[in-house]
Enzyme design. Structure first.
Site, PDB file in Angstrom:
ATOM      1  N   HIS A  49       0.866  -1.170   0.000  1.00 23.45           N
ATOM      2  CA  HIS A  49       0.000   0.000   0.000  1.00 23.45           C
ATOM      3  C   HIS A  49       0.902   1.219   0.000  1.00 23.45           C
ATOM      4  CE1 HIS A  49      -3.958  -1.894   1.653  1.00 23.45           C
ATOM      5  NE2 HIS A  49      -3.517  -2.476   0.570  1.00 23.45           N
ATOM      6  N   GLU A  51       1.113   3.891   1.795  1.00 24.49           N
ATOM      7  CA  GLU A  51       1.651   4.337   3.079  1.00 24.49           C
ATOM      8  C   GLU A  51       2.901   3.542   3.438  1.00 24.49           C
ATOM      9  OE1 GLU A  51      -2.907   4.473   3.234  1.00 24.49           O
ATOM     10  OE2 GLU A  51      -1.368   3.052   2.591  1.00 24.49           O
ATOM     11  N   CYS A  78      -5.656   1.573   5.578  1.00 24.43           N
ATOM     12  CA  CYS A  78      -6.365   0.393   6.080  1.00 24.43           C
ATOM     13  C   CYS A  78      -5.844   0.083   7.488  1.00 24.43           C
ATOM     14  CB  CYS A  78      -6.139  -0.797   5.146  1.00 24.43           C
ATOM     15  SG  CYS A  78      -4.437  -1.414   5.140  1.00 24.43           S
ATOM     16  N   CYS A  81      -2.104  -0.727   7.534  1.00 24.48           N
ATOM     17  CA  CYS A  81      -1.267   0.466   7.334  1.00 24.48           C
ATOM     18  C   CYS A  81      -1.301   1.369   8.558  1.00 24.48           C
ATOM     19  CB  CYS A  81      -1.704   1.217   6.079  1.00 24.48           C
ATOM     20  SG  CYS A  81      -1.246   0.339   4.563  1.00 24.48           S
TER      21      CYS A  81
END
Length: 171
Positions: A49, A51, A78, A81
């Protein structure tokens, strides 16, 4: 690195639901430090992801100076993350993070809401952006944010989400 106005509109318009996530970042090292501006998107090759990709592959810590970091995300982090961000902030005591999101990632999933709530309770400011009729301008706290990427400059204007307190209650 260049990011087009079209990509910005597609990624940060909360009325659309793109499959990938974008992160626009503004860093400032120290009180008088020069701003460093960067952008990234999901790393599909390593299945990261955005991040995680930013924190593990792009960010370079400097232990000698305080860092103000502001993220503008097309999707909120999410739960996984949120954990990675929290671990990062525990390791990097000199970093202060503000997060502005265009839309909540799977808001109906309790774990995602809990992850955001945990970040907020641990000092991360999480704001939700609002689009006020103009698909080319994102708004948050009447702040003007200039993204300089390569030789292109894109202006993004932010202002608060109406009735934000009503929406925060769902977190």
């Amino acid at each position: 690195m260049y990011i087009s106005r079209r990509a910005l509109r597609q990624q940060f318009d909360p009325r659309t639901y793109p499959r990938e996530a974008y992160l626009l970042c503004k860093l400032q090292w120290g009180a008088r430090g020069r701003n460093w501006i960067h952008w990234a998107r999901n790393d599909e090759i390593n299945d990261y992801h955005v991040e995680r990709y930013f924190l593990e592959q792009i960010f370079e810590p400097r232990n000698y100076s305080f860092c103000d970091m502001t993220w503008y995300l097309s999707w909120s982090p999410c739960a996984g993350c949120c954990d990675i961000i929290q671990d990062f902030l525990e390791e990097q005591h000199n970093v202060h993070l503000d997060i502005h999101v265009a839309r909540i990632y799977y808001a109906h999933v309790p774990r995602n809401r809990a992850g955001l709530r945990h970040l907020i309770m641990n000092g991360v400011a999480v704001h939700i952006m609002n689009l006020e009729g103009n698909p080319t301008a994102l708004c948050l706290r009447s702040m003007l944010f200039v993204i300089r990427v390569a030789q292109a400059t894109t202006m993004i204007n932010f202002s608060p989400w109406k009735f934000i307190f009503r929406h925060i209650a769902t977190l």
